[in-house]
Design a protein around this motif. Structure first.
Motif, PDB file in Angstrom:
ATOM      1  N   TRP A  22      52.262  59.527  38.627  1.00 54.58           N
ATOM      2  CA  TRP A  22      51.404  59.183  37.180  1.00 54.58           C
ATOM      3  C   TRP A  22      52.049  58.032  36.338  1.00 54.58           C
ATOM      4  CZ3 TRP A  22      47.025  57.480  35.694  1.00 54.58           C
ATOM      5  CH2 TRP A  22      46.700  57.232  34.469  1.00 54.58           C
ATOM      6  N   GLU A  23      53.246  58.326  36.002  1.00 52.22           N
ATOM      7  CA  GLU A  23      53.937  57.500  35.322  1.00 52.22           C
ATOM      8  C   GLU A  23      54.424  56.417  36.228  1.00 52.22           C
ATOM      9  OE1 GLU A  23      55.121  57.674  32.095  1.00 52.22           O
ATOM     10  OE2 GLU A  23      53.669  59.282  31.940  1.00 52.22           O
TER      11      GLU A  23
ATOM     12  N   ASP B 197      51.412  62.625  28.644  1.00 46.28           N
ATOM     13  CA  ASP B 197      49.938  62.279  28.858  1.00 46.28           C
ATOM     14  C   ASP B 197      49.336  63.885  28.931  1.00 46.28           C
ATOM     15  OD1 ASP B 197      49.930  59.854  28.347  1.00 46.28           O
ATOM     16  OD2 ASP B 197      50.062  59.159  30.539  1.00 46.28           O
TER      17      ASP B 197
ATOM     18  N   PHE C 285      42.528  59.565  31.425  1.00 45.90           N
ATOM     19  CA  PHE C 285      43.382  58.894  30.315  1.00 45.90           C
ATOM     20  C   PHE C 285      42.510  57.689  29.795  1.00 45.90           C
ATOM     21  CE2 PHE C 285      45.846  55.015  29.830  1.00 45.90           C
ATOM     22  CZ  PHE C 285      46.867  55.448  28.847  1.00 45.90           C
TER      23      PHE C 285
ATOM     24  N   LEU D 237      45.399  59.801  41.658  1.00 43.93           N
ATOM     25  CA  LEU D 237      45.501  58.742  40.366  1.00 43.93           C
ATOM     26  C   LEU D 237      44.148  58.496  39.862  1.00 43.93           C
ATOM     27  CD1 LEU D 237      48.412  56.638  42.283  1.00 43.93           C
ATOM     28  CD2 LEU D 237      48.602  58.346  40.319  1.00 43.93           C
TER      29      LEU D 237
ATOM     30  N   THR E  53      56.351  63.150  31.312  1.00 51.83           N
ATOM     31  CA  THR E  53      55.066  62.536  30.895  1.00 51.83           C
ATOM     32  C   THR E  53      54.366  63.117  29.493  1.00 51.83           C
ATOM     33  OG1 THR E  53      52.889  61.710  31.312  1.00 51.83           O
ATOM     34  CG2 THR E  53      53.155  63.843  32.368  1.00 51.83           C
TER      35      THR E  53
ATOM     36  N   LEU F  12      43.240  58.909  35.908  1.00 48.87           N
ATOM     37  CA  LEU F  12      42.782  57.473  35.106  1.00 48.87           C
ATOM     38  C   LEU F  12      41.504  57.592  34.393  1.00 48.87           C
ATOM     39  CD1 LEU F  12      43.397  54.371  34.751  1.00 48.87           C
ATOM     40  CD2 LEU F  12      42.101  53.966  36.778  1.00 48.87           C
TER      41      LEU F  12
ATOM     42  N   ARG G  82      50.850  54.291  36.204  1.00 41.56           N
ATOM     43  CA  ARG G  82      49.780  54.200  35.247  1.00 41.56           C
ATOM     44  C   ARG G  82      49.662  52.716  34.416  1.00 41.56           C
ATOM     45  NH1 ARG G  82      51.824  57.062  29.996  1.00 41.56           N
ATOM     46  NH2 ARG G  82      53.364  55.615  29.921  1.00 41.56           N
ATOM     47  N   GLU G  83      50.855  52.081  34.367  1.00 37.32           N
ATOM     48  CA  GLU G  83      50.696  50.849  33.641  1.00 37.32           C
ATOM     49  C   GLU G  83      50.082  49.739  34.936  1.00 37.32           C
ATOM     50  OE1 GLU G  83      51.046  47.581  30.931  1.00 37.32           O
ATOM     51  OE2 GLU G  83      51.070  49.893  30.828  1.00 37.32           O
TER      52      GLU G  83
END
Length: 729
Positions: A594-595, A280, A363, A356, A278, A360, A598-599
């Motif tokens: 997370w990957e 991020d 992020f 998560l 990732t 978030l 995430r979307e």
């Protein structure tokens, strides 16, 4: 003399040949894979070597890969020391360390990183008890059938049985975690076992304890995981577990996880291609309660203009239930802006959702500061609330066990033993019984169903966390919400309760079934794994037939679920998002998880802007609170907020929408919902009824409106009294 010179020359040539041979042998050793392993350990940066420690043992490599003899290991290549008992770690909120004591993480039997093709066994009772079912915490189906049972079980009970894992690359094995068979009816577990390793799956080396084979103590019951560390790390490709004893009245059955560090292999394209990374820059770790609060504070200090920290109440143990609001005007409800929430940790041991949510938060703050137009638009047009830990008391229990040793249920419930997810009032039964009754005096309401009086009493078995969530949802006009759970990989939508009596599974759709199916699919379809037809099922259910989504009641019936309560008591459409097979993944798995999500997390938030929205006002332009918004053909209404604004989630199409409020004439419009993101504006202006106007005028002049039925009763009473007086005279 000439003979002596010739002899000396021959002796010198012999010494030279021997020296060249040694150099050649060393050069050959440099090319051998075994030497590469040794050099890897001497360069390894992950482990400190403060003192001389045991060397990792590596069995002979397959024929053809070396010269048959192991080269002496360089003296500096010493891996970390492992002991039978873990060393004490620094205190963290008076809790044990999060991860298992060995430095190496799980290989991934529980997370499914280890595929079914990497698991092999000597024998098995049947397919449903094959090696592929020997995964830590795997759950059996209700029927414990031939396809989905709760462990690997050997076909015979003797000392020649084994189960093995092919790591597919050289790995430093450091420990084994075992469980018994998950079953409602049977008691099967292994009480002791040997561990063997190999590089070719033919020649095996048994882990030793001094001069003899080491016997590891296994389980004493079937659910609590037991960790055994190897006395010396073993470097190999294969690892095998050989049961030596088992429960007297049971069979050889076990579930397991292997702890190990795969060795780096830059020449192996397969492994490099499948490694998840990732970009991020986030805090990928497990956070205890104190660390969670600190992280929230850091995010708030980074983005003070768009964040606000608040709490919705306290847990049974007095821990505050913290939430973070993200909005361009935090602390206030903006007219026309929908409210969204995520919550996680209703089951304290389902830790992935909690982490998560914390990721978030970071992020959204970072991307907003970086000017990411998608995130900026989301924050400015939505009021987002994130509640990472609804059951902090349960989390503390799970945290004590750690990511691999907590089992399937440690920390699931609140401190007083309540499952929050199923602790809400059962409004489904109230609605369905009223609908089924005949000769109703009035139409049954299809929304905002009142909470029963017994549920509100202090003696009711209701968790304080549940009451806090109910008050939170009644206070804020949420439009859409997701509660993150674990142990599966699917999105479940209401109803969660079957309508037919005595059934445990039955498709029970809401009047908004098409909307819920879209909302669920919006998350599942953008997740990296949920809709992947090639992926293995987590436990027993294959959700691919509905693209990673499921109606809750068709999966298993639940009375008093958060999803059903939210739909029937508030305006909020709530779904349960199961984010991973492993409830409490190891810290090293967090970047990949997370990957994976995430979307999906972002896309699901964006769905709050689908459907119609608007204002319901009176003739003077003032918003009308509590006005009812009805959609023709959908037997479920919603209501306006305190300012008169509303949001109604709908799929694309044309709808006949009616707004009505007490004291006002209703108004009906045709509203079109398009495919583009963004809710369609559909405002209403309502006029007061004639009776309402009369009441308003009379109240203005200090008089009450005349009620004709009451006046008739009053006149009849006067006449009776007059007749009675005449009779007495």
């Amino acid at each position: 003399m000439a003979r002596r010179g010739a002899a000396a020359l021959a002796l010198a040539l012999a010494f030279l040949a021997v020296a060249l041979a040694r150099v050649g042998a060393q050069g050959a050793a440099l090319q051998a894979p075994d030497y590469y392993v040794q050099e890897t350990w001497s360069r390894e940066p992950y482990y400190a070597r403060p003192e001389p420690e045991p060397e990792p043992f590596s069995p002979p490599l397959p024929a053809g890969t070396g010269n048959g003899e192991r080269e002496p290991r360089p003296p500096e290549s010493r891996p970390p020391k492992t002991a039978t008992k873990p060393k004490k770690a620094p205190k963290r909120e008076k809790l044990a360390p999060e991860a298992p004591p060995p430095g190496c993480p799980p290989l991934g039997l529980e997370t499914l990183k280890i595929t079914d093709f990497q698991l092999h066994a000597s024998t098995s009772k049947r397919y449903g008890l094959g090696a592929h079912r020997g995964r830590l915490n795997i759950q059996a189906g209700i029927n414990e059938n031939d396809f989905y049972d709760g462990a690997w079980c050997a076909g015979r009970n003797d000392l020649h049985q084994w189960i093995e894992v092919d790591a597919r690359r050289l790995t430093k094995f450091t420990g084994v975690i075992t469980q018994g068979r998950n079953s409602l009816w049977l008691s099967d577990w292994v009480t002791s076992y040997k561990v063997m390793v190999s590089n070719d799956s033919h020649t095996w080396v048994t882990v030793k304890n001094g001069s003899g084979d080491m016997i590891f103590e296994g389980n004493s019951e079937k659910e609590i995981p037991v960790l055994n560390e190897l006395p010396v790390p073993m470097v190999a490709r294969y690892i095998r577990i050989n049961p030596r004893s088992w429960f007297d009245n049971g069979s050889i059955c076990m579930r397991m996880e292997i702890l190990g560090c795969p060795l780096p292999d830059p020449n192996n394209y397969y492994h490099r291609r499948n490694e998840m990374t990732t970009t991020d820059n986030l805090d990928f770790k497990h956070h205890n309660y104190k660390e969670m609060r600190q992280l929230m504070k850091v995010v708030n200090e980074m983005c003070p203009n768009i964040t606000r920290i608040y709490n919705i109440g306290k847990s049974h143990q007095g821990l505050k239930l913290y939430a973070v609001e993200i909005s361009d005007h935090p602390g206030e409800h903006e007219v026309g802006e929908p409210e969204f929430h995520y919550m996680a940790g209703a089951h304290g041991n389902e830790v992935l959702g909690r982490e998560l949510m914390l990721l978030l938060l970071q992020f959204l703050c970072q991307e907003y500061l970086a000017g990411n137009p998608r995130i900026v638009h989301l924050v400015e047009e939505t009021r987002i609330h994130i509640l990472p830990s609804l059951n902090p008391d349960g989390y503390e229990k799970a945290y004590e066990g750690g990511s691999e040793l907590g089992g399937w249920s440690l920390g699931r419930w609140t401190h007083d033993g309540i499952d929050i997810n199923n602790n809400f009032p059962d409004l489904n039964t109230l609605l369905w019984e009223a609908e089924d009754r005949q000769n109703l005096p009035r139409k049954v309401p299809n929304h905002y169903i009142a909470i029963p009086e017994w549920f509100l009493s202090e003696n009711a078995t209701v968790a304080v966390e549940t009451r806090a969530v109910i008050a939170w949802m009644e206070k804020i006009p949420f439009v859409l919400g997701g509660n993150l759970q674990g142990g599966e990989l699917v999105v479940a939508y209401p109803y969660d309760m079957v309508r037919s009596l005595w059934k445990t599974q039955e498709h029970s759709p809401t009047p908004d079934d098409h909307v819920f199916r879209w909302l669920a699919y919006s998350y599942a379809s953008t997740h990296r794994l949920m809709t992947d037809a090639r992926r293995r099922v987590c436990h027993t259910e294959d959700f691919q037939k509905e693209d990673g989504t499921v109606n809750g009641a068709s999966w298993h019936t639940v009375a008093g679920s958060l999803n059903d309560f939210s739909y029937l008591h508030t305006n909020c459409f709530e779904l349960s998002i199961y984010v991973g097979c492993d409830k409490y993944p190891h810290e090293s798995e967090l970047p990949e998880e997370w990957e994976n999500n995430r979307e999906s997390l972002i896309v699901f938030m964006e769905q709050v802007h689908r459907g119609i929205k608007g204002m319901v006002r009176d003739a003077h332009g003032k918003g009308i609170p509590n006005a009812i918004i009805s959609v023709e053909g959908v037997n479920h209404d919603i209501r306006t907020a305190s300012d008169g604004d509303y949001w109604r989630l709908l799929n694309p199409g044309e709808y006949v929408v009616t707004a009505k409020a007490e004291g006002f004439t209703s108004s009906t419009k045709n509203c079109m919902v398009g495919y583009d993101m963004g809710a369609t504006r559909c405002d209403f202006t309502l006029s007061k009824t004639n009776l309402a106007r009369i009441r308003e005028i009379m109240e203005k002049f200090g008089k009450q409106p005349v009620s004709l039925p009451a006046r008739r009763l009053k006149l009849r009473g006067r006449k009776r009294r007059q007749r009675g007086g005449r009779a007495n005279t």
